[in-house]
Design an enzyme around this catalytic site. Structure first.
Site, PDB file in Angstrom:
ATOM      1  N   SER A  66       3.749 -18.022   4.301  1.00 45.51           N
ATOM      2  CA  SER A  66       4.445 -17.008   5.092  1.00 45.51           C
ATOM      3  C   SER A  66       3.767 -16.711   6.434  1.00 45.51           C
ATOM      4  CB  SER A  66       4.560 -15.759   4.218  1.00 45.51           C
ATOM      5  OG  SER A  66       5.361 -14.806   4.825  1.00 45.51           O
ATOM      6  N   ASP A 288       7.748 -18.299   7.459  1.00 41.38           N
ATOM      7  CA  ASP A 288       8.686 -18.972   6.548  1.00 41.38           C
ATOM      8  C   ASP A 288      10.086 -18.363   6.639  1.00 41.38           C
ATOM      9  OD1 ASP A 288       7.936 -16.595   5.328  1.00 41.38           O
ATOM     10  OD2 ASP A 288       7.979 -17.409   3.296  1.00 41.38           O
ATOM     11  N   ASP A 290      11.439 -15.348   6.253  1.00 37.72           N
ATOM     12  CA  ASP A 290      12.057 -14.381   5.344  1.00 37.72           C
ATOM     13  C   ASP A 290      11.880 -12.939   5.823  1.00 37.72           C
ATOM     14  OD1 ASP A 290       9.386 -14.110   4.742  1.00 37.72           O
ATOM     15  OD2 ASP A 290       9.620 -14.294   2.571  1.00 37.72           O
ATOM     16  N   GLU A 380      11.770  -3.648   3.359  1.00 36.83           N
ATOM     17  CA  GLU A 380      10.428  -3.155   3.603  1.00 36.83           C
ATOM     18  C   GLU A 380      10.323  -2.927   5.106  1.00 36.83           C
ATOM     19  OE1 GLU A 380       7.247  -4.702   0.601  1.00 36.83           O
ATOM     20  OE2 GLU A 380       8.183  -6.455   1.502  1.00 36.83           O
ATOM     21  N   ASN A 382       8.225  -3.864   7.038  1.00 36.95           N
ATOM     22  CA  ASN A 382       7.782  -5.085   7.716  1.00 36.95           C
ATOM     23  C   ASN A 382       8.905  -6.080   8.016  1.00 36.95           C
ATOM     24  OD1 ASN A 382       8.333  -6.521   5.329  1.00 36.95           O
ATOM     25  ND2 ASN A 382       6.228  -6.366   4.600  1.00 36.95           N
ATOM     26  N   ARG A 505      -3.845   2.014  -0.300  1.00 41.51           N
ATOM     27  CA  ARG A 505      -3.569   1.116  -1.433  1.00 41.51           C
ATOM     28  C   ARG A 505      -4.300  -0.219  -1.229  1.00 41.51           C
ATOM     29  NH1 ARG A 505      -0.006  -2.666   0.544  1.00 41.51           N
ATOM     30  NH2 ARG A 505       0.298  -3.691  -1.455  1.00 41.51           N
ATOM     31  N   SER A 507      -4.544  -4.083  -0.927  1.00 46.10           N
ATOM     32  CA  SER A 507      -3.591  -5.135  -0.574  1.00 46.10           C
ATOM     33  C   SER A 507      -3.385  -6.061  -1.760  1.00 46.10           C
ATOM     34  CB  SER A 507      -4.136  -5.927   0.608  1.00 46.10           C
ATOM     35  OG  SER A 507      -3.523  -7.194   0.655  1.00 46.10           O
ATOM     36  N   GLY A 508      -2.178  -6.588  -1.868  1.00 44.78           N
ATOM     37  CA  GLY A 508      -1.909  -7.569  -2.911  1.00 44.78           C
ATOM     38  C   GLY A 508      -2.105  -8.984  -2.400  1.00 44.78           C
TER      39      GLY A 508
HETATM   40  C1  16G Z   1       3.878  -9.988   0.073  1.00 49.42           C
HETATM   41  C2  16G Z   1       5.232  -9.508  -0.353  1.00 49.42           C
HETATM   42  C3  16G Z   1       5.791  -8.559   0.667  1.00 49.42           C
HETATM   43  C4  16G Z   1       4.826  -7.429   0.894  1.00 49.42           C
HETATM   44  C5  16G Z   1       3.465  -7.943   1.231  1.00 49.42           C
HETATM   45  C6  16G Z   1       2.483  -6.827   1.212  1.00 49.42           C
HETATM   46  C7  16G Z   1       6.862 -10.798  -1.569  1.00 49.42           C
HETATM   47  C8  16G Z   1       7.700 -12.041  -1.591  1.00 49.42           C
HETATM   48  N1  16G Z   1       6.124 -10.642  -0.489  1.00 49.42           N
HETATM   49  O1  16G Z   1       3.974 -10.735   1.250  1.00 49.42           O
HETATM   50  O2  16G Z   1       6.992  -8.074   0.173  1.00 49.42           O
HETATM   51  O3  16G Z   1       5.261  -6.594   1.917  1.00 49.42           O
HETATM   52  O4  16G Z   1       3.065  -8.876   0.247  1.00 49.42           O
HETATM   53  O5  16G Z   1       1.214  -7.324   1.380  1.00 49.42           O
HETATM   54  O6  16G Z   1       6.874 -10.010  -2.498  1.00 49.42           O
HETATM   55  P1  16G Z   1      -0.049  -6.478   1.033  1.00 49.42           P
HETATM   56  O7  16G Z   1      -0.037  -6.203  -0.449  1.00 49.42           O
HETATM   57  O8  16G Z   1      -1.178  -7.351   1.464  1.00 49.42           O
HETATM   58  O9  16G Z   1       0.042  -5.219   1.830  1.00 49.42           O
HETATM   59 ZN    ZN Z   2       7.467 -14.606   4.831  1.00 46.81          ZN
END
Ligand code: 16G
Ligand code: ZN
Length: 537
Positions: A66, A288, A290, A380, A382, A505, A507-508
């Site tokens: 992405s 990508d 999206d 979102e 973003n 929070r 980050s994921g």
């Molecule tokens: C990922 C997620 C996106 C989210 C972002 C947050 C999907 C397909 N993509 O790119 O939706 O906004 O993570 O990132 O679920 P963060 O957890 O680093 O803030």
């Molecule tokens: Zn993307």
């Protein structure tokens, strides 16, 4: 039955890096490309198992990272209807990726098979694509070995946007598949055909607007938007004038560099190389395609961002107007995350009277919540999002009945929107056409669109911490439960600022903690973000 020798033989080419612990997170697996070969090989295996579990339906696999730097890559799985992989299987993905030896790998595979009662004799079908990253071909080779190891049949779509892969996975499973031609070309053709025709239908005979620049982040969105625009031109060569910038997918180092939706949204500024004249319309995609955000510069030189929240407000507002005009008994709801600007939530709830829900970050959470409404609009901030029409809504929109001309017109528009929106996942190209068609219908400039509400000043900062896992949240990520006592300190700070709001929070997708703050003035908001970051650090 599965051929353990074959799996072991092929797996030996992709040994797991001992020291790395992999997690299938919000965006699948994502990291430096050189760490991913073993993971992607195993994802091929898992996709085959999932297909056998789901009656040989096609499972999609997208190789992309992405908006991340060019050196990263990633992989995620797509379920038959084009949605994200079911949650339970995310944990299988993690288990498979972390199996330390080939024997352990076989054990995990066997346990997935037995836990799910998978019939090993069934055919397995997978479909895969990649973005333009230089590491893509090598990773695709590892994926193909995984697919081979589990004796699945694979359709290679070559280079595609993430939403194209989602849509085509759905298409292969639920629409008629013509036999001639390669799937690679077919996937482009069905996509361009669908969206160009729906756009034509949605704009009707309204006047076109001014040209729009689209920054493609030097990624896959560039060639795909170019093609799509040509398809639109063939139907109506005077309705959509797009100039694509940052379309260099060949030069190393350019992908997402100082451009793209994430750069623009996070930095609240245009891509570096873009000089915008007053009120020139512009948009940025991510690597990508999206996500999309829109923007312009007004008379006094101020940069104005039209982000996911503004897209939600625009599309939900337009849809509800059509629903009312058509006198349809359909409820429309909006789903946001904690990052939604406070002004957008207030506008949606108070002025448009929408039910608005807040869910944790990540597309799957928004998507699932949106499915609870007849029509669920989710974005979102973003710039990632889409609109979901339930079968109830589709039945009502597509049913016959005696109607006034005005009602008939509104129904036709709604039908066009259901076709124009990529309902499998948020899609920058589909969202671009959606926004453009609404603005054309309303004959709105960006300035007019922007004026529906005024964003509160906001700031997002990242803080590098020793261990982000210690940060635990609740209340859709708006409240910290751990570390103990930290939320109380944040609350105390927030109370000192007019219209203040802040949350923290983990980050994921990156090894950082994110701090978001908003307040009534830019200075207050920056100060609040800075102080909260200080508490976290
Ligand atoms: C990922 C997620 C996106 C989210 C972002 C947050 C999907 C397909 N993509 O790119 O939706 O906004 O993570 O990132 O679920 P963060 O957890 O680093 O803030
Ligand atoms: Zn993307």
């Amino acid at each position: 039955t599965i051929d353990c020798d074959k799996i072991k033989e092929l797996s030996a080419k992709y040994p797991k890096l001992k020291e790395i612990n992999y997690t299938y997170g919000t965006a699948g697996f994502r990291m430096k490309a050189e760490y991913l070969e073993s993971v992607i090989f195993r994802v091929g295996i898992l996709a085959g198992l999932r297909s056998r579990k789901l009656d040989s339906k096609f499972i999609g696999i997208m190789v992309t990272a992405s908006h991340n730097p060019e050196a990263d890559n990633g992989v995620k799985l797509v379920d038959p209807s084009g949605e994200m992989l079911e949650q339970q299987w995310e944990s299988y993905a993690t288990q498979l990726a972390n199996a330390q030896s080939d024997d352990e790998l076989i054990n995990v595979i066997k346990s997935v098979i037995s836990q799910n009662g998978i019939d090993e004799s069934k055919k397995a079908s997978v479909v895969y694509a990649r973005d333009t990253r230089p590491s893509g071909p090598k990773l695709i080779a590892a994926l193909e070995d995984g697919i081979k190891a589990i004796s699945a049949v694979g359709e290679n779509l070559g280079i595609k946007t993430t939403p194209q892969l989602h849509y085509f996975t759905y298409y292969l499973n639920y629409c008629e598949k013509p036999t001639e031609g390669s799937c690679d070309e077919l996937a482009d053709k069905v996509y361009y055909e669908k969206f160009s025709k729906a756009f034509q239908k949605a704009v009707g005979d309204n006047q076109r607007l001014s040209d729009i620049y689209v920054d493609a982040a030097n990624g896959v969105g560039a060639p795909k938007l170019k093609d799509l625009a040509q398809w639109i031109d063939k139907l109506n060569d005077n309705i959509f004038k797009v100039t694509i910038i940052n379309d260099d997918t060949d030069t190393r180092g350019k992908l997402n560099f100082q451009c793209g939706a994430d750069y623009v949204k996070t930095g609240q500024k245009p891509p570096l190389a873009l000089n915008l004249a007053c009120e020139q319309r512009a948009a940025s995609l991510d690597g990508d395609a999206d996500r999309i955000v829109f923007y312009y510069v007004d008379e006094d030189g101020t940069f104005r961002l039209l982000d996911g929240d503004k897209i939600a407000a625009l599309s939900a507002g337009f849809i509800i107007e059509l629903v009312k005009t058509a006198c349809l008994d359909i409820s429309v709801g909006v789903v946001q995350t904690a990052y939604a600007n406070g002004s957008s939530t207030a506008y949606l709830e108070r002025e448009l009277a929408f039910p608005v829900s807040c869910v944790p970050t990540g597309v799957k959470h928004l998507h699932h919540k949106a499915q609870e409404y007849d029509v669920g609009v989710y974005f979102e901030a973003n710039g990632h999002g889409t609109v979901l029409f339930s079968s109830k809504a589709l039945d009502k929109i597509n049913s016959d009945g005696s109607r006034t001309t005005e009602q008939e017109k509104a129904i036709k528009k709604l039908q066009a929107l259901t076709e124009l929106i990529n309902q499998t996942v948020g899609d920058a190209l589909s969202d671009l056409l959606l926004v453009e068609s609404i603005l054309i219908n309303r004959q709105w400039t960006f300035k007019k669109w922007n004026s529906v509400y005024t964003d509160k000043p906001n700031r997002l900062v990242k803080v590098v911490v020793a261990d982000r896992q210690i940060f635990k949240t609740t209340n859709a990520e708006r409240t910290l439960v751990e570390p103990n006592g930290l939320q109380e300190k944040i609350d105390k700070l927030v109370a000192q600022y007019k219209d203040g709001r802040s949350f923290v929070r983990p980050s994921g997708t990156e090894d950082v903690v994110r701090v978001y703050a908003e307040a009534s003035t830019r200075e207050d908001c920056d100060q609040l973000a800075f102080k909260v970051a200080g508490l976290v650090y």
